[in-house]
Motif scaffolding. Structure first.
Motif, PDB file in Angstrom:
ATOM      1  N   GLY A 417       0.811  -1.216   0.000  1.00  0.00           N
ATOM      2  CA  GLY A 417       0.000   0.000   0.000  1.00  0.00           C
ATOM      3  C   GLY A 417       0.843   1.264   0.000  1.00  0.00           C
ATOM      4  O   GLY A 417       0.450   2.276   0.574  1.00  0.00           O
ATOM      5  N   VAL A 418       2.020   1.205  -0.585  1.00  0.00           N
ATOM      6  CA  VAL A 418       2.890   2.378  -0.640  1.00  0.00           C
ATOM      7  C   VAL A 418       2.917   2.859  -2.087  1.00  0.00           C
ATOM      8  O   VAL A 418       3.160   2.072  -3.004  1.00  0.00           O
ATOM      9  N   ARG A 419       2.661   4.171  -2.293  1.00  0.00           N
ATOM     10  CA  ARG A 419       2.754   4.698  -3.644  1.00  0.00           C
ATOM     11  C   ARG A 419       4.213   4.989  -3.964  1.00  0.00           C
ATOM     12  O   ARG A 419       4.965   5.420  -3.102  1.00  0.00           O
ATOM     13  N   LEU A 420       4.597   4.744  -5.222  1.00  0.00           N
ATOM     14  CA  LEU A 420       6.010   4.892  -5.578  1.00  0.00           C
ATOM     15  C   LEU A 420       6.482   6.321  -5.408  1.00  0.00           C
ATOM     16  O   LEU A 420       7.613   6.565  -4.981  1.00  0.00           O
ATOM     17  N   GLY A 421       5.589   7.248  -5.703  1.00  0.00           N
ATOM     18  CA  GLY A 421       5.962   8.664  -5.536  1.00  0.00           C
ATOM     19  C   GLY A 421       6.321   8.949  -4.094  1.00  0.00           C
ATOM     20  O   GLY A 421       7.325   9.587  -3.766  1.00  0.00           O
ATOM     21  N   GLN A 422       5.490   8.413  -3.192  1.00  0.00           N
ATOM     22  CA  GLN A 422       5.710   8.606  -1.764  1.00  0.00           C
ATOM     23  C   GLN A 422       7.031   7.953  -1.345  1.00  0.00           C
ATOM     24  O   GLN A 422       7.803   8.514  -0.575  1.00  0.00           O
ATOM     25  N   LEU A 423       7.265   6.776  -1.885  1.00  0.00           N
ATOM     26  CA  LEU A 423       8.503   6.058  -1.569  1.00  0.00           C
ATOM     27  C   LEU A 423       9.705   6.897  -2.003  1.00  0.00           C
ATOM     28  O   LEU A 423      10.677   7.048  -1.262  1.00  0.00           O
ATOM     29  N   ALA A 424       9.609   7.467  -3.183  1.00  0.00           N
ATOM     30  CA  ALA A 424      10.707   8.286  -3.679  1.00  0.00           C
ATOM     31  C   ALA A 424      10.890   9.499  -2.777  1.00  0.00           C
ATOM     32  O   ALA A 424      12.011   9.873  -2.418  1.00  0.00           O
ATOM     33  N   ARG A 425       9.753  10.115  -2.403  1.00  0.00           N
ATOM     34  CA  ARG A 425       9.859  11.300  -1.543  1.00  0.00           C
ATOM     35  C   ARG A 425      10.487  10.940  -0.201  1.00  0.00           C
ATOM     36  O   ARG A 425      11.343  11.647   0.298  1.00  0.00           O
ATOM     37  N   ASP A 426      10.051   9.811   0.380  1.00  0.00           N
ATOM     38  CA  ASP A 426      10.610   9.403   1.674  1.00  0.00           C
ATOM     39  C   ASP A 426      12.089   9.067   1.553  1.00  0.00           C
ATOM     40  O   ASP A 426      12.876   9.362   2.444  1.00  0.00           O
ATOM     41  N   THR A 427      12.457   8.452   0.435  1.00  0.00           N
ATOM     42  CA  THR A 427      13.871   8.123   0.247  1.00  0.00           C
ATOM     43  C   THR A 427      14.677   9.412   0.176  1.00  0.00           C
ATOM     44  O   THR A 427      15.727   9.547   0.815  1.00  0.00           O
ATOM     45  N   ALA A 428      14.157  10.371  -0.581  1.00  0.00           N
ATOM     46  CA  ALA A 428      14.860  11.648  -0.693  1.00  0.00           C
ATOM     47  C   ALA A 428      14.948  12.305   0.674  1.00  0.00           C
ATOM     48  O   ALA A 428      16.000  12.817   1.078  1.00  0.00           O
ATOM     49  N   SER A 429      13.840  12.241   1.413  1.00  0.00           N
ATOM     50  CA  SER A 429      13.826  12.882   2.727  1.00  0.00           C
ATOM     51  C   SER A 429      14.784  12.161   3.676  1.00  0.00           C
ATOM     52  O   SER A 429      15.483  12.789   4.478  1.00  0.00           O
ATOM     53  N   ALA A 430      14.862  10.843   3.548  1.00  0.00           N
ATOM     54  CA  ALA A 430      15.799  10.096   4.387  1.00  0.00           C
ATOM     55  C   ALA A 430      17.224  10.472   4.029  1.00  0.00           C
ATOM     56  O   ALA A 430      18.077  10.647   4.898  1.00  0.00           O
ATOM     57  N   LEU A 431      17.488  10.639   2.753  1.00  0.00           N
ATOM     58  CA  LEU A 431      18.831  11.020   2.329  1.00  0.00           C
ATOM     59  C   LEU A 431      19.173  12.418   2.841  1.00  0.00           C
ATOM     60  O   LEU A 431      20.280  12.676   3.293  1.00  0.00           O
ATOM     61  N   ARG A 432      18.155  13.304   2.767  1.00  0.00           N
ATOM     62  CA  ARG A 432      18.395  14.658   3.248  1.00  0.00           C
ATOM     63  C   ARG A 432      18.634  14.630   4.760  1.00  0.00           C
ATOM     64  O   ARG A 432      19.454  15.343   5.293  1.00  0.00           O
ATOM     65  N   THR A 433      17.866  13.786   5.447  1.00  0.00           N
ATOM     66  CA  THR A 433      17.953  13.729   6.902  1.00  0.00           C
ATOM     67  C   THR A 433      19.255  13.096   7.363  1.00  0.00           C
ATOM     68  O   THR A 433      19.955  13.626   8.207  1.00  0.00           O
ATOM     69  N   TYR A 434      19.542  11.957   6.780  1.00  0.00           N
ATOM     70  CA  TYR A 434      20.683  11.201   7.297  1.00  0.00           C
ATOM     71  C   TYR A 434      21.939  11.370   6.455  1.00  0.00           C
ATOM     72  O   TYR A 434      23.017  10.976   6.869  1.00  0.00           O
ATOM     73  N   GLY A 435      21.757  11.878   5.221  1.00  0.00           N
ATOM     74  CA  GLY A 435      22.871  11.877   4.270  1.00  0.00           C
ATOM     75  C   GLY A 435      23.976  12.867   4.618  1.00  0.00           C
ATOM     76  O   GLY A 435      23.871  13.671   5.492  1.00  0.00           O
TER      77      GLY A 435
END
Ligand code: FAD
Ligand code: SF4
Ligand code: SF4
Lengths: 435, 99, 299
Positions: A417-435
């Motif tokens: 139940g995860v939309r790919l757009g959301q997944l991409a956004r969360d990945t980007a946000s995770a990269l911004r947060t932890y990267g």
């Protein structure tokens, strides 16, 4: 008035003892108040301290600090009821000076650190609860604290509040608004006795070596996580639970621990462990978002009392942040005492100090982490998705040919139940947060 | 070693592993009247020490003696004035040794 | 003319440092203790409070004393904070051959305490009734013996005579809900039950000063190796006696009579009224006659 001091520090946790140590070393008169029968008696946590912050304060601290085991193995586990994915890192380097993390019991560690402050000349008064402030910001400033003993007022030119997560003194000073339960998690843990040899076998450790497991997806749907740490002859196993979700779930903390312990991945690690202590404590999880004002006229706030604990998913570090902020508060207090300006503007150097070192730098960098980590997707959907994805990747479905990782991701995201757009956004946000 | 699977002890046994130096007076009080109008009863399950017991008339029976002094109860309770919360007299209350 | 009365001196309050929550290994019976859950027992806390009250009424000082390792000073500081004027720790050095972990015997502790009492000129000593770990209540009794003092043991209440320092009425429980009232004049050694007085909360100034106050340390030697703690592992069992069965050739009725002891000649129960010394001798004599003291294990 029982006595007048340059500074009264409330709370002999890591923040308070570090502040008192800095001040006493510089020759200031310091009273360190602790409500428990000894420092550390009220304090529980997960189990790993990162004490490198002590390098400058207590050279070769590792030769004397009361350590259980040196962490040489750090694993992050994603669990579902039937699957698990673990990222498991080991290094021998962390088992040698100057080390990295150590498991320790807080009643040992905090008592040791407070002992250092006392050796330096601080006056420690245990079994004494500070019940309020003398004076108030604005109206001549804060001039000391009231305690629950007869004749229990202590005067001081500065008060450093290191009274922990409930920050009763910071609230009284108006530094800290009404607490919002969304910014807190409850930690509950069991200390389970197992022979040292058994621990070493089960976790693949040499003598003195320890393991640190952070676990996601084991909290029965309540946002939070689990942990499992090895001490010398016990393991600490527990959960951290987002307060509003815990309350809404109508689940009990010890039942969530029990269900995590029953997980087939965890069960063999803790089997046969006899419960020797059960404990619970709150964690301020808001981080940067809930950061209060850090000073008032005549007062500084440090450690959990200022919500400086770093709870950002796979990081749960509070003791080092408490020590770091306590030291900075002590140094700022020294400056203010010497310049004679203990008003809030005179204490402004405190925030600058924190911004200049890891305490606020890490908080600012990881400011989105608490929100991301407690989000519904990270808590409820991604663990399942990641485990399914890994399973699909490694399941051999001959005669069908292997699918590419993107194809698997698309399928598993849809199933979870995860939309790919959301997944991409969360990945980007995770990269911004932890990267 | 006993076989795999978690050991289950009673809640009393669990709390008996913790030392409490019980103070002569309560540091937390709960106003039963406020609780009668409360529909969430959030404290009942969230309190790690299980100290809030619902009564038949919709109120709450509270005993402060085995309290961890954590603060969960006042944070999860949304009824103003239901819980008055402070720390026990110095030297009393919970004592951890292996946490 | 009689020499001026030296007065009863300070009230000596003896406090033992014990673990209030020791852990016992269920398999071996081994007891492990932790300094952080250690402190004074409830009875010792009550003794300190009574001591402070008596001293307050008579205008004399309180001297807190403990026998134990340096960590045991943890029971002296709260006494200083609550109002004791001085504190002494007796460092009991173990003679060669002393069993590791073995606590000094009650007699050794009592004679060390007596030494401190004499040095301080104290003729009034207060203790808790039983220590938490060994729990025989023998220390105050031995101490009274050493000092040639009157003893009031296991007291529940004390009433000082405000006009005569050192003189007090004291009450203790007897069987059957009765009370015994004692009138004591110095020198005396009293022990009180736990819970009979709640130790006052020390003033903040007292607490701050107590942290920095000196504790006098005196050394004393224990008189000999004491039994390890616990003195005995395994369950206590009465001595076995060989009982001869009834004569197998007798008929059933006689065999039953013999088993029940009915109609058999026996020493009738005896009620004697004796003084304490004679009474003790008579008890020992009887025990010896019944074969209960084969090795004469008791002094
Ligand atoms: C479940 C859990 C797991 C955690 N895991 C980790 C981990 O693995 N690693 C890590 O680094 N951190 C961890 N933390 C966070 C860490 O424990 C805290 O950030 C840290 O203890 C903060 O230190 P402090 O000195 O600010 O406050 P505290 O340690 O809370 O100390 C406050 C002190 O003040 C005293 N006090 C409070 N009020 C008064 C008063 N009115 N008068 C007198 N004394 C008072 C208290 O008794 C206490 O001793 C964890 C926390 C929890 C709850
Ligand atoms: S204490 Fe608060 S949450 Fe608990 S029943 Fe009363 S009103 Fe409800
Ligand atoms: S403070 Fe914590 S342990 Fe105590 S009653 Fe509240 S929730 Fe329960």
């Amino acid at each position: 008035m029982a006595e007048e001091f340059d500074v009264v520090v409330v709370g002999a946790g890591p923040a308070g003892s570090a502040a008192a140590l800095v001040l006493a070393r510089a020759g200031k008169s310091v009273c360190l108040l602790e409500r428990g029968p000894f420092p550390g008696s009220k304090n529980m946590y997960g189990g790993v301290i990162y004490p490198r912050i002590l390098d400058g304060l207590i050279p070769n601290w590792w030769e004397e600090a009361p350590v259980q085991r040196w962490v040489t193995r750090r694993a992050t586990m994603v669990l579902t009821g039937t699957q698990s994915l673990t990222v498991d890192y080991r290094t021998e380097a962390w088992g040698r000076p100057p080390y990295n993390g150590a498991t320790a019991y807080r009643p040992d560690f905090d008592a040791w650190l407070a002992g250092k402050a006392v050796e330096a000349g601080a006056v420690l008064a245990c079994e004494t609860t500070a019940t309020g402030l003398l004076g108030a910001p604005g109206k001549g400033g804060i001039r000391g604290v009231r305690t629950d003993r007869p004749g229990g007022e202590i005067g001081a030119r500065l008060v450093i509040a290191c009274d922990g997560v409930n920050s009763l003194l910071a609230k009284e000073a108006g530094i800290y608004g009404k607490a919002d339960p969304h910014h807190f998690t409850l930690g509950a843990k069991e200390t389970l006795a197992l022979p040292a040899r058994v621990i070493e076998e089960r976790f693949g450790l040499a003598e003195h070596e320890g393991a640190d497991f952070e676990i996601v997806g084991c909290t029965e749907g309540v946002a939070g996580g689990g942990f499992l740490y090895t001490n010398r002859e016990t393991v600490s196993v527990g959960v951290v639970l987002h307060l509003p979700e815990l309350a809404a779930s109508k689940k009990r903390p010890e039942e969530i621990i029990a269900s995590m312990k029953a997980n087939p991945v965890i069960a063999p690690l803790v089997a046969g462990g006899e419960l020797v202590e059960y404990s619970a404590h709150l964690i301020p999880e808001g981080g940067w978002v809930m950061l209060p004002g850090l000073v008032a006229d005549g007062m500084l706030v440090a450690g959990d009392a200022a919500a400086l604990c770093l709870a950002a998913g796979i990081w749960l570090e509070g003791v080092n942040f408490a020590i770091g902020s306590g030291m900075a508060a002590g140094e700022t207090a020294l400056e203010a005492l010497d310049s004679g300006n203990v008003s809030a503007p005179g204490l402004a150097g405190y925030r600058k100090r924190l911004e200049g070192n890891f305490v606020l730098a890490d908080h600012r960098k990881l400011r989105r982490a608490p929100h991301l980590m407690l989000s519904d997707r990270v808590q409820h959907r991604y663990p399942q998705m990641i485990c399914n994805l890994t399973e699909a990747m490694f399941t051999v479905t001959n005669p069908e040919p292997k699918k590419g990782i993107l194809a698997h991701t698309r399928i598993e995201a849809r199933r979870a139940g995860v939309r790919l757009g959301q997944l991409a956004r969360d990945t980007a946000s995770a990269l911004r947060t932890y990267g | 070693m006993t076989g795999p699977g978690p050991m289950r002890e009673s809640f009393e046994d669990r709390m008996a592993t913790v030392e409490f130096r019980v103070a002569p007076t309560a540091h937390i009080t709960v106003d039963g009247d406020s609780c009668r109008g409360c529909s969430t009863k959030a404290c009942v399950t969230a309190c790690p020490a299980n100290l809030f017991v619902p009564t038949a008339d919709g109120g709450i029976l509270f005993n402060y003696e085995q309290c961890f002094e954590c603060g969960t109860c006042y944070l999860v309770c949304d009824t103003e004035g239901a819980i008055s919360w402070s720390y026990p007299e110095g030297g009393h209350g919970v004592v951890f040794l292996r946490s | 003319m009689a020499p001026t009365d030296p007065g009863p001196g300070p009230v000596l309050v003896a406090r033992k440092w014990v673990d209030r929550r020791p852990t016992v290994d269920l398999l071996t019976g081994e007891v492990s203790t932790d300094p952080r859950s250690s402190g004074a027992s409830e009875a010792d806390e009550a003794a300190l409070e009574w001591g402070l009250r008596l001293a307050g009424v008579w205008g004399v000082g309180v001297l807190a004393v403990t026998a134990g390792p340096p960590d045991a000073e943890a029971v002296l500081r709260p006494a200083l904070a609550a109002g004791a004027g001085g504190a002494v720790r007796i460092d009991l050095t173990s003679p060669p051959g002393h069993l590791a972990g073995g606590a000094p015997s009650s007699r050794a502790v009592a004679s060390a305490l007596a030494l401190v009492a004499r040095t301080a000129g104290s003729r009034m000593v207060l203790c808790g009734d039983l220590s938490l770990d060994r729990g025989s209540g023998a220390v105050p009794a031995f101490l009274a013996g050493e000092l040639g003092a009157a003893q009031g043991l296991g007291l529940v209440s004390l009433a000082p005579d405000p006009d005569r320092p050192g003189h007090l009425g004291a009450w203790r429980r007897l069987d059957g809900g009765r009370r015994e009232e004692l009138a004591l004049a110095p020198p005396w050694v009293c022990s009180v039950e736990g819970g009979t007085a709640r130790l006052r909360r020390a003033e903040l100034a007292g607490v701050l000063a107590a942290g920095r106050a000196p504790v006098e340390v005196v050394t004393a030697e224990t008189s000999g190796p004491a039994p390890p703690h616990p003195a005995r592992t395994g369950p206590g069992r009465p001595r076995t006696h060989l009982l001869t069965g009834p004569d197998p050739t007798a008929d059933a009725r006689h065999r039953i009579l013999a088993l029940t002891g009915a109609l058999v000649e026996r020493t009738p129960p005896l009620t004697l009224t004796l003084g304490p010394g004679e009474g003790a001798d008579r008890i020992l004599e009887a025990l010896r006659a019944w074969g209960e003291l084969p090795g004469e294990e008791f002094p």
